[in-house]
Write a protein that holds these residues in place. Structure first.
Motif, PDB file in Angstrom:
ATOM      1  N   ASP A 155       0.814  -1.206   0.000  1.00 18.38           N
ATOM      2  CA  ASP A 155       0.000   0.000   0.000  1.00 18.38           C
ATOM      3  C   ASP A 155       0.849   1.257   0.000  1.00 18.38           C
ATOM      4  N   ASP A 213       1.940   1.772  -3.402  1.00 18.46           N
ATOM      5  CA  ASP A 213       0.764   2.124  -4.200  1.00 18.46           C
ATOM      6  C   ASP A 213       0.432   3.611  -4.048  1.00 18.46           C
ATOM      7  N   VAL A 214       0.382   4.054  -2.816  1.00 17.11           N
ATOM      8  CA  VAL A 214       0.061   5.452  -2.570  1.00 17.11           C
ATOM      9  C   VAL A 214       1.099   6.366  -3.221  1.00 17.11           C
ATOM     10  N   THR A 255       2.917   5.698  -5.750  1.00 13.16           N
ATOM     11  CA  THR A 255       2.775   5.625  -7.202  1.00 13.16           C
ATOM     12  C   THR A 255       1.759   6.660  -7.685  1.00 13.16           C
ATOM     13  N   VAL A 256       0.668   6.760  -6.944  1.00 11.57           N
ATOM     14  CA  VAL A 256      -0.333   7.763  -7.298  1.00 11.57           C
ATOM     15  C   VAL A 256       0.245   9.164  -7.153  1.00 11.57           C
ATOM     16  N   ARG A 314       3.367  10.132  -7.271  1.00 11.78           N
ATOM     17  CA  ARG A 314       4.334  10.419  -8.336  1.00 11.78           C
ATOM     18  C   ARG A 314       3.603  10.809  -9.612  1.00 11.78           C
ATOM     19  N   ALA A 315       2.573  10.062  -9.938  1.00 11.94           N
ATOM     20  CA  ALA A 315       1.859  10.326 -11.189  1.00 11.94           C
ATOM     21  C   ALA A 315       1.271  11.735 -11.197  1.00 11.94           C
TER      22      ALA A 315
END
Lengths: 230, 230
Positions: free
Chosen positions: B95, B98-99, B101-102, B104-105
């Motif tokens: 997680d 995952d967080v 990754t969001v 960064r995007a």
DNA sequence: AATCGTCGGATTGTTGAACAATCCGTGAAA
DNA sequence: TTTCACGGATTGTTCAACAATCCGACGATT
């Protein structure tokens, strides 16, 4: 008759949770049904959804419909106007740009990060799916293949959160641009783009793939803006 | 047909909508209260939220609590286990990545797009807010200044959707990393980074700003992963 | 002693009805 | 024409009830 799942229960916690998802609550099923009708274009933007009517139609309670509305509202497919009711979301000024801003952020970021061979293969599969649909003159298949393509690109990142964000954005686009999908040759023009992007991705030229994807999204936004009242 | 309300409607539509938001429904207020308690660390990850208990505590009906739960579940602050109840979301393996990754995007994408002078000024303001908090030894203020900084970066893009995504991600992080924020010098080390990023942004060197931000996020993720159970 | 099945309590999922609050359109009055 | 008040309709919220499900404890079997 004896419950074999009882023994497996503690050992398979995660699997059990997954199984439970397979038996959605009534509210979830109502939401799914409405989502379907929205995607099908049966419920057009701006249409009003009356609680009692839908409750009666689907044979559920008003409270349950209410919970379904909450789900859809969280996904922006529906808008709540306090004391007035819920309405199918309507495209407002700036929304097209807004949606594409999100897509640019997550799609370009995902493709620039590359992905495992299987995930790249999934992108390729979506491209081939599109070509097959084109060959079969299956316009609807062409549209969904395009969505699979972009979904596969985001899936490269392997992020659950990005995936759900993307799927919600795509659902919004299906709702908004349903009219446009009727245009027989709307998606066909994008096939070469997808092919090119996929090829760059497979070659490992992520910079190039990202640039191509970005250009594609910009062109797509322009086109959607042109089709709709600018 | 003449539409007398069309003039008034379109003119005051936005204002009316804003006013209605100012009078949130009971369910919204319950959700807000719970959100607050989650942010305060009063409700720790894994804790169970019993419908009847909360309904009684807040003096509302169980159905209303249910609607509030739906809101929070959509924001991932809470997890529903069918027939078992809702629990405060718990950080699971992957997680953290995952967080980030969001983040960064959307953050990198936003900063690379630049923004109007006012929005850049808002980023600068957040940096100064952080410096002031550091000077005053206000650790809590330091934490929220940092969140303002990253929120302001996303706001550069001027996208409603990106803004809500970011605020949800930040809410998740507040929930998950509440423990870490207690670490007195946790955020202090990030101040120079923020300053540097902001300077590059103001100078119009978006490429550089993006690269710095990306590096920052990678380091931050590493650190959070280290603090938590790997 | 350990495991297994069963039972009972507790909580959730869902329903139905009820009532206040609010909105909308209609029609009367100025 | 504009304003105002009224009435119908819909939403917001509560309450009470019941079935379905889960959890833990207790007891039976090996």
């Amino acid at each position: 008759m004896t419950t074999p799942d009882a023994a497996a229960g503690s050992a398979l916690g995660a699997a059990a949770a997954r199984l439970r998802v397979a038996v959605p609550s009534v509210a979830d099923r109502v939401a799914a049904e409405l989502r379907l009708q929205l995607a099908e274009g049966l419920l057009l933007p701006g249409a009003r959804l009356t609680e009692s009517t839908i409750a009666e139609e689907l044979g559920v309670s008003r409270n349950t419909v209410r919970e379904a509305f909450a789900e859809l509202a969280a996904e922006r497919l529906v808008v709540r106007h306090p004391n007035r009711g819920v309405f199918v979301a309507r495209l407002e000024a700036g929304d097209i740009h807004d949606v594409y801003t999100v897509r640019r952020a997550i799609e370009v970021s995902a493709i620039r990060g590359g992905g495992s061979p299987e995930r790249v293969a999934a992108v390729r599969a979506a491209v081939e799916e599109g070509k097959a649909a084109a060959a079969a003159n299956d316009e609807e298949g062409l549209g969904s293949a395009n969505q699979h393509f972009h979904g596969a690109i985001v899936a490269l990142a392997g992020s659950r959160r990005l995936d759900t964000i993307m799927s919600q954005v795509l659902a919004e686009m299906r709702l908004f641009f349903h009219k446009a999908t009727v245009d027989a040759h709307f998606y066909r023009g994008y096939l070469p783009d997808n092919e090119e992007i996929c090829t760059a991705l497979e070659a490992g030229d992520l910079e190039q793939a990202g640039a191509l994807l970005l250009a594609y999204l910009n062109r797509s936004e322009e086109r959607q803006a042109a089709v709709h009242g600018e």
